[in-house]
Design a protein around this motif. Structure first.
Motif, PDB file in Angstrom:
ATOM      1  N   UNK A  60       0.850  -1.187   0.000  1.00 26.26           N
ATOM      2  CA  UNK A  60       0.000   0.000   0.000  1.00 26.26           C
ATOM      3  C   UNK A  60       0.890   1.243   0.000  1.00 26.26           C
ATOM      4  N   UNK A  61       0.418   2.306  -0.615  1.00 28.60           N
ATOM      5  CA  UNK A  61       1.191   3.539  -0.692  1.00 28.60           C
ATOM      6  C   UNK A  61       0.916   4.449   0.489  1.00 28.60           C
ATOM      7  N   UNK A  62      -0.370   4.673   0.793  1.00 28.64           N
ATOM      8  CA  UNK A  62      -0.762   5.622   1.835  1.00 28.64           C
ATOM      9  C   UNK A  62      -0.977   4.895   3.157  1.00 28.64           C
ATOM     10  N   UNK A  63       0.075   4.905   3.982  1.00 29.30           N
ATOM     11  CA  UNK A  63      -0.012   4.302   5.306  1.00 29.30           C
ATOM     12  C   UNK A  63       0.528   5.300   6.314  1.00 29.30           C
ATOM     13  N   UNK A  64      -0.011   5.286   7.538  1.00 29.53           N
ATOM     14  CA  UNK A  64       0.539   6.164   8.575  1.00 29.53           C
ATOM     15  C   UNK A  64       1.949   5.711   8.962  1.00 29.53           C
ATOM     16  N   UNK A  65       2.735   6.637   9.416  1.00 28.49           N
ATOM     17  CA  UNK A  65       4.095   6.299   9.824  1.00 28.49           C
ATOM     18  C   UNK A  65       5.027   6.304   8.630  1.00 28.49           C
ATOM     19  N   UNK A  66       5.228   5.140   8.040  1.00 29.49           N
ATOM     20  CA  UNK A  66       6.132   4.987   6.897  1.00 29.49           C
ATOM     21  C   UNK A  66       5.294   4.730   5.648  1.00 29.49           C
ATOM     22  N   UNK A  67       5.443   5.584   4.649  1.00 29.66           N
ATOM     23  CA  UNK A  67       4.672   5.404   3.413  1.00 29.66           C
ATOM     24  C   UNK A  67       5.190   4.205   2.636  1.00 29.66           C
ATOM     25  N   UNK A  68       4.383   3.722   1.709  1.00 30.05           N
ATOM     26  CA  UNK A  68       4.812   2.635   0.844  1.00 30.05           C
ATOM     27  C   UNK A  68       6.033   3.003   0.032  1.00 30.05           C
ATOM     28  N   UNK A  69       6.134   4.254  -0.380  1.00 29.12           N
ATOM     29  CA  UNK A  69       7.300   4.692  -1.146  1.00 29.12           C
ATOM     30  C   UNK A  69       8.574   4.637  -0.304  1.00 29.12           C
ATOM     31  N   UNK A  70       8.454   4.964   0.986  1.00 29.43           N
ATOM     32  CA  UNK A  70       9.613   4.875   1.880  1.00 29.43           C
ATOM     33  C   UNK A  70      10.006   3.414   2.125  1.00 29.43           C
ATOM     34  N   UNK A  71       9.012   2.555   2.297  1.00 29.19           N
ATOM     35  CA  UNK A  71       9.284   1.119   2.458  1.00 29.19           C
ATOM     36  C   UNK A  71      10.002   0.594   1.213  1.00 29.19           C
ATOM     37  N   UNK A  72       9.494   0.975   0.033  1.00 29.09           N
ATOM     38  CA  UNK A  72      10.122   0.549  -1.214  1.00 29.09           C
ATOM     39  C   UNK A  72      11.576   1.021  -1.287  1.00 29.09           C
ATOM     40  N   UNK A  73      11.830   2.262  -0.924  1.00 27.51           N
ATOM     41  CA  UNK A  73      13.195   2.791  -0.966  1.00 27.51           C
ATOM     42  C   UNK A  73      14.119   1.983  -0.060  1.00 27.51           C
ATOM     43  N   UNK A  74      13.629   1.575   1.090  1.00 29.52           N
ATOM     44  CA  UNK A  74      14.451   0.772   2.009  1.00 29.52           C
ATOM     45  C   UNK A  74      14.688  -0.626   1.440  1.00 29.52           C
ATOM     46  N   UNK A  75      13.671  -1.189   0.810  1.00 26.51           N
ATOM     47  CA  UNK A  75      13.840  -2.510   0.174  1.00 26.51           C
ATOM     48  C   UNK A  75      14.876  -2.401  -0.938  1.00 26.51           C
ATOM     49  N   UNK A  76      14.731  -1.415  -1.809  1.00 28.91           N
ATOM     50  CA  UNK A  76      15.621  -1.265  -2.964  1.00 28.91           C
ATOM     51  C   UNK A  76      17.070  -0.980  -2.552  1.00 28.91           C
ATOM     52  N   UNK A  77      17.271  -0.361  -1.382  1.00 25.70           N
ATOM     53  CA  UNK A  77      18.625  -0.024  -0.937  1.00 25.70           C
ATOM     54  C   UNK A  77      19.320  -1.198  -0.245  1.00 25.70           C
ATOM     55  N   UNK A  78      18.602  -2.296  -0.014  1.00 25.22           N
ATOM     56  CA  UNK A  78      19.174  -3.454   0.671  1.00 25.22           C
ATOM     57  C   UNK A  78      19.798  -4.407  -0.341  1.00 25.22           C
ATOM     58  N   UNK A  79      21.037  -4.781  -0.120  1.00 27.52           N
ATOM     59  CA  UNK A  79      21.749  -5.655  -1.061  1.00 27.52           C
ATOM     60  C   UNK A  79      21.102  -7.028  -1.181  1.00 27.52           C
ATOM     61  N   UNK A  80      20.495  -7.509  -0.108  1.00 26.16           N
ATOM     62  CA  UNK A  80      19.894  -8.848  -0.117  1.00 26.16           C
ATOM     63  C   UNK A  80      18.505  -8.839  -0.757  1.00 26.16           C
ATOM     64  N   UNK A  81      17.708  -7.833  -0.454  1.00 24.11           N
ATOM     65  CA  UNK A  81      16.302  -7.813  -0.888  1.00 24.11           C
ATOM     66  C   UNK A  81      16.010  -6.821  -1.998  1.00 24.11           C
TER      67      UNK A  81
END
Length: 129
Positions: A60-81
């Motif tokens: 989901x994109x619109x979530x309280x706290x951490x947006x989906x776009x922020x979650x995606x950025x963290x996933x994409x920045x991880x070498x494993x995931x």
């Protein structure tokens, strides 16, 4: 449409702060023969991704706290995931919004309200190439 056999042994994570949306997505994935886990927020999603092997994430994109776009950025920045397929699971359906989500690094979009056919088509595209 692909047959449910295409999805044998697939495991997805469904991330949405709305429990009805999570339940609907889980019911659709189950009908397709896909195992799913659920998270209600971005922090839980990231913890589950670190602890499990997923074939894709419905995010989901619109979530309280951490947006989906922020979650995606963290996933994409991880070498494993970083290469984990992530599908934007959203009501943001305007053409410029769609383009922005794809440009942000989402692999595909699943627009709410979701239908069984749309879920199957997007998952077939992402999970089977």
């Amino acid at each position: 449409m692909s047959s449910p056999l295409t999805f044998q042994d697939k495991h997805v994570l469904i991330v949405d702060d709305n429990p009805i949306n999570r339940t609907l997505a889980a019911a659709f994935t189950k009908r397709l023969g896909i195992t799913s886990d659920q998270a209600a927020d971005g922090a839980t999603a990231l913890a589950l991704i670190a602890a499990n092997r997923y074939d894709a994430v419905l995010l989901d994109i619109s979530m309280p706290g951490m947006s989906g776009e922020e979650v995606l950025a963290r996933i994409r920045s991880d070498a494993v995931f970083g290469s984990l397929p992530v599908i934007a699971y959203t009501a943001h359906a305007l053409p410029d919004e769609k383009q922005g989500l794809l440009a942000a690094g989402f692999d595909d979009l699943l627009i709410k309200p979701v239908t069984m056919g749309a879920m199957e088509a997007v998952l077939a595209s992402v999970l089977t190439g």
